[in-house]
Design an enzyme around this catalytic site. Structure first.
Site, PDB file in Angstrom:
ATOM      1  CD  GLU A 116      36.693  35.537  33.439  1.00 50.54           C
ATOM      2  OE1 GLU A 116      35.474  35.370  33.362  1.00 50.54           O
ATOM      3  OE2 GLU A 116      37.355  36.137  32.569  1.00 50.54           O
TER       4      GLU A 116
ATOM      5  NE  ARG B 179      49.128  46.800  25.945  1.00 47.75           N
ATOM      6  CZ  ARG B 179      48.681  45.544  25.995  1.00 47.75           C
ATOM      7  NH1 ARG B 179      48.944  44.716  25.020  1.00 47.75           N
ATOM      8  NH2 ARG B 179      47.958  45.139  27.005  1.00 47.75           N
TER       9      ARG B 179
END
Length: 185
Positions: free
Chosen positions: A104, A67
């Site tokens: 994560e 993006r």
């Protein structure tokens, strides 16, 4: 116009759709596709960014996959300067430099062409001044890796610009360059 008026801010916020529980339960995903297909909101945003960076002696805009490519390439065009993509590993066709960042559960990498800002072996008086652009600053892992990459290939990442910042995730703290967020949530 370094800051939006309340009306401009509201126009941008109203044009961004929130998708609950995407990509997993509990996440409130900020979908910028609705900003992109709203010509009035998109124009307002891009005029703001163009005005902010017009006189900052930026040589290139670098956008983070994917993006950041949209906002970064439009801004580069408006400023009359080059655009450089920062891609996910394995997507660029020529010689690259990579930078890892923590996820994560594990790591990922972003890459940039080694000559993205000119010949890395050429003597330059000053390094190319680069603005890093992406749509969202969350935890800061990808953006901080991208900023390090820009410096690694001999340019100077002078600022990182985001359309939205999720301030509660403290991504700004990972950044080693100044950060500008159009809207902080």
């Amino acid at each position: 116009m370094d800051t939006f008026s309340p009306e401009q801010r509201e126009k941008i916020l109203e044009s961004i759709r929130t998708i609950p529980d995407f990509p997993k339960p509990g996440i409130q995903f900020k979908d910028i596709t609705t900003l992109l297909n709203n010509p009035d909101a998109f124009k307002t945003l891009m005029e703001h960014l163009e005005e902010r960076y017009r006189d900052r002696q930026i040589d290139y805009v670098a956008g983070i996959d994917a993006r950041g490519f949209i906002f970064g390439s439009v801004l580069a065009d408006r400023l009359g300067i080059g655009f450089v993509p920062v891609r996910k590993k394995g997507k660029l066709p020529s010689t690259t430099v990579a930078e890892k960042y923590a996820l994560e559960y594990g790591f990922d990498e972003v890459e940039i062409h080694i000559d993205a800002f000119g010949d890395p072996n050429a003597c330059r008086e000053t390094p190319a001044r680069v603005l890093l652009v992406d749509d969202l600053l969350a935890t800061g892992g990808t953006a901080s890796a991208a900023a390090r990459l820009i410096d690694k290939v001999g340019a100077d990442c002078v600022e990182a610009c985001f359309i939205l910042e999720l301030g509660f995730l403290n991504g700004r703290e990972k950044m080693e360059v100044p950060v500008y967020s159009v809207i902080e949530l």
